[in-house]
Scaffold this motif. Structure first.
Motif, PDB file in Angstrom:
ATOM      1  N   ALA A   1       5.320   5.349  -3.716  1.00  0.00           N
ATOM      2  CA  ALA A   1       5.238   4.362  -4.976  1.00  0.00           C
ATOM      3  C   ALA A   1       5.691   5.246  -6.136  1.00  0.00           C
ATOM      4  O   ALA A   1       5.626   4.482  -7.116  1.00  0.00           O
ATOM      5  CB  ALA A   1       3.991   3.723  -4.886  1.00  0.00           C
ATOM      6  N   GLY A   2       5.439   6.543  -6.042  1.00  0.00           N
ATOM      7  CA  GLY A   2       5.710   7.264  -7.303  1.00  0.00           C
ATOM      8  C   GLY A   2       4.326   7.817  -7.871  1.00  0.00           C
ATOM      9  O   GLY A   2       3.299   7.124  -7.749  1.00  0.00           O
ATOM     10  N   ASN A   3       4.436   8.631  -8.719  1.00  0.00           N
ATOM     11  CA  ASN A   3       3.411   9.366  -9.499  1.00  0.00           C
ATOM     12  C   ASN A   3       2.094   9.805  -8.468  1.00  0.00           C
ATOM     13  O   ASN A   3       0.759   9.771  -8.703  1.00  0.00           O
ATOM     14  CB  ASN A   3       2.841   7.961 -10.402  1.00  0.00           C
ATOM     15  CG  ASN A   3       3.484   7.816 -11.675  1.00  0.00           C
ATOM     16  OD1 ASN A   3       4.261   8.565 -12.145  1.00  0.00           O
ATOM     17  ND2 ASN A   3       3.841   6.502 -11.782  1.00  0.00           N
ATOM     18  N   GLY A   4       2.767  10.247  -7.465  1.00  0.00           N
ATOM     19  CA  GLY A   4       1.561  10.688  -6.247  1.00  0.00           C
ATOM     20  C   GLY A   4       1.043   9.687  -5.498  1.00  0.00           C
ATOM     21  O   GLY A   4       0.145  10.015  -4.603  1.00  0.00           O
ATOM     22  N   VAL A   5       1.206   8.263  -5.621  1.00  0.00           N
ATOM     23  CA  VAL A   5       0.761   7.515  -4.845  1.00  0.00           C
ATOM     24  C   VAL A   5       1.644   6.930  -3.515  1.00  0.00           C
ATOM     25  O   VAL A   5       2.900   6.908  -3.480  1.00  0.00           O
ATOM     26  CB  VAL A   5       0.799   6.113  -5.516  1.00  0.00           C
ATOM     27  CG1 VAL A   5      -0.029   4.983  -4.759  1.00  0.00           C
ATOM     28  CG2 VAL A   5      -0.193   6.265  -6.701  1.00  0.00           C
ATOM     29  N   THR A   6       0.896   7.194  -2.338  1.00  0.00           N
ATOM     30  CA  THR A   6       1.413   6.902  -1.068  1.00  0.00           C
ATOM     31  C   THR A   6       0.712   5.780  -0.273  1.00  0.00           C
ATOM     32  O   THR A   6      -0.717   5.791  -0.576  1.00  0.00           O
ATOM     33  CB  THR A   6       1.737   8.358  -0.243  1.00  0.00           C
ATOM     34  OG1 THR A   6       0.415   8.683  -0.068  1.00  0.00           O
ATOM     35  CG2 THR A   6       2.660   9.255  -0.910  1.00  0.00           C
ATOM     36  N   ALA A   7       1.369   5.077   0.628  1.00  0.00           N
ATOM     37  CA  ALA A   7       0.871   4.153   1.563  1.00  0.00           C
ATOM     38  C   ALA A   7       1.382   4.403   2.864  1.00  0.00           C
ATOM     39  O   ALA A   7       2.654   4.199   3.152  1.00  0.00           O
ATOM     40  CB  ALA A   7       0.896   3.048   1.262  1.00  0.00           C
ATOM     41  N   THR A   8       0.757   4.573   3.873  1.00  0.00           N
ATOM     42  CA  THR A   8       1.423   4.925   5.371  1.00  0.00           C
ATOM     43  C   THR A   8       0.456   3.691   6.396  1.00  0.00           C
ATOM     44  O   THR A   8      -0.618   3.613   6.479  1.00  0.00           O
ATOM     45  CB  THR A   8       0.850   6.159   5.790  1.00  0.00           C
ATOM     46  OG1 THR A   8       1.523   7.215   4.831  1.00  0.00           O
ATOM     47  CG2 THR A   8       1.683   6.384   7.479  1.00  0.00           C
TER      48      THR A   8
END
Length: 379
Positions: A192-199
Motif C-alpha cells: 500500500a506504500g509507506n511501508g504498509v503491506t498486506a498478505t
C-alpha cells in the motif's frame, strides 16, 4: 674456400625455406563470439545477467557449525548446516518474475533403537557393546540429510510453491517460539506504500487429506523506527485458529527492543512450540501449543561488530485442555535467554546463546539450562 662454401650453402637453404613458407596459404581463424558476464544492479548487489538472457541471477548461501550443550545430556551435541540459494529475476509487463530455490543439508546424529517395540525411537550416542573394546561402546558416526527447503515462483505480488508458512516469525533471540513450519502455499502481497503491506495465503500442511486449505493473513508496517506485524491463521484440519503480533523498535542507534504476543484456540499446526529452544530449528513432532504467550527482549549494539540481547517468553496453559485434563491442572512454561553476536570478519559471524527453561505442572516443577556456540560463514 670451405668457409665460403658453407656460408653460400646456408644462405641457399634459408632462402629455400623462406620461399616454401611464403607459398603456403595463410588461414586467419574467425574470432569466436564471446559473452561476458554483466553485472545486474537492478535488484541489488550480487546479481548478474545469465549470458544470452535478460534474466538476473544471484547465488548465495551459508555454512554453519554449531556446538550444543544441555545439562541433561551426557556429552556434546554437534550440528552442521549448509544452504545454497538461487534467486532468478526478470521484468515483465505484469511485474518482476522470480524463482527462488533454497537447498539445505543438515548433519544428523546417528542413534540406535533401544526398544524393539518403538523402532522409530532413537537415542543419540554410541551403541553399548560390552566386551568389544576397552570403552564397551561403538560409535555409529554422523549421518546427514539434504533436501529442498524452499521452491518459490513469484510474479508481481503473487507467489506460490514451498516455503516457511507466512505465520512463521519470532523474536531475534534463541529462546522464543512463534509457531509454524514449512507448507505448500499460494499467496498474494499488496504493497500500500509507506511501508504498509498486506498478505493473504492459502497453505497446505497435509497430504491427500482434504481439499480445504489453511488460511493465513498478515498486515504489517515498516518504518525507520522499526516494524509492527499482525498475523491470523486458521488450521482447517484442526479446525482451530491462532493469532500473533510482533513489534520491533529501534529505541536509539544502538538500543533496540522487541515484543511478541500469541493466542490460539487449540492445538494446531500454527501452535507455539515452547520446548524447541535448542537452536537447531527442528520442530517438535507434537506441537503442544499454549493458549497464550507473551515475551520480549532488549538488545544493545556495543560496536558495529558486537551486539547482545536478553529476553524471555511465558507460555500459559501448555497443551490446552488436552494436557490440563490429563494432569489435573494447567501446565505453564517460562523460557529465557541471552545471546551474544560477534562479526569476526565480514561474512563470518559467531553467536553464543545461553537458555533457561522452567516447567510448572500440577505434579511439580522442573528447570533446565542449555545453550550453543555457533559459527556461520555467509556468501
Amino acid at each position: 674456400m670451405k668457409l665460403k662454401s658453407l656460408l653460400i650453402g646456408s644462405a641457399a637453404l634459408a632462402a629455400a625455406a623462406t620461399g616454401a613458407k611464403a607459398a603456403d596459404p595463410i588461414v586467419v581463424p574467425e574470432p569466436e563470439p564471446m559473452e561476458y558476464v554483466r553485472v545486474c544492479d537492478v535488484y541489488g548487489a550480487g546479481f548478474f545477467y545469465i549470458p544470452g538472457t535478460e534474466t538476473c541471477l544471484k547465488i548465495s548461501g551459508m555454512v554453519r557449525y554449531q556446538i550444543n550443550w544441555d545439562e541433561n545430556d551426557d556429552g556434546w551435541k554437534k550440528f552442521a548446516r549448509a544452504e545454497v540459494n538461487f534467486d532468478a529475476r526478470s521484468e515483465t509487463e505484469y511485474g518482476t518474475l522470480g524463482a527462488f530455490i533454497k537447498l539445505r543439508g543438515d548433519s544428523n546424529h546417528t542413534g540406535y533403537a533401544p526398544n524393539p517395540l518403538a523402532p522409530y525411537t532413537t537415542v543419540a550416542g554410541p551403541l553399548p557393546a560390552p566386551g568389544v573394546n576397552d570403552g564397551d561402546a561403538l560409535s555409529l558416526g554422523v549421518g546427514s540429510s539434504i533436501g529442498l527447503q524452499q521452491a518459490i515462483i513469484s510474479l508481481g505480488g503473487l507467489s506460490m510453491g514451498l516455503s516457511d508458512t507466512l505465520y512463521d516469525a519470532g523474536l531475534s533471540g534463541e529462546f522464543d517460539s512463534g509457531g509454524g513450519d514449512r507448507v505448500h502455499f499460494i499467496s498474494y502481497t499488496f504493497a500500500a506504500g509507506n511501508g504498509v503491506t498486506a498478505t493473504l495465503a492459502l497453505e497446505e500442511a497435509d497430504t491427500n487429506y482434504d481439499y480445504t486449505p489453511n488460511v493465513v493473513g498478515k498486515v504489517g508496517i515498516a518504518q525507520g523506527w522499526g516494524s509492527a506485524d499482525l498475523w491470523a491463521a486458521y488450521d482447517a484440519t484442526a479446525e482451530e485458529f491462532a493469532l500473533k503480533a510482533i513489534v520491533k523498535a529501534n529505541l536509539t542507534d544502538r538500543l533496540f527492543a522487541e515484543a511478541i504476543a500469541t493466542y490460539e484456540s487449540g492445538i494446531n499446526f500454527y501452535s507455539t512450540d515452547p520446548f524447541n529452544v535448542t537452536g537447531t530449528g527442528i520442530p517438535s513432532t507434537i506441537r503442544f501449543g499454549s493458549e497464550w504467550s507473551v515475551g520480549g527482549l532488549v538488545g544493545y549494539k556495543f560496536t558495529p561488530k558486537l551486539k547482545a540481547s536478553i529476553g524471555a517468553q511465558y507460555y500459559d496453559n501448555v497443551g490446552h485442555d488436552f494436557v490440563s485434563t490429563a494432569l489435573g491442572g494447567d501446565v505453564n512454561f517460562l523460557s529465557a535467554g541471552v545471546t551474544v553476536d560477534y562479526e569476526i570478519v565480514e561474512n563470518f559471524d559467531a553467536k553464543l546463546a545461553v537458555n533457561y527453561g522452567k516447567l510448572d505442572t500440577p505434579a511439580g516443577n522442573a528447570d533446565n539450562w542449555s545453550g550453543f556456540v555457533r559459527f556461520q560463514r555467509n556468501f
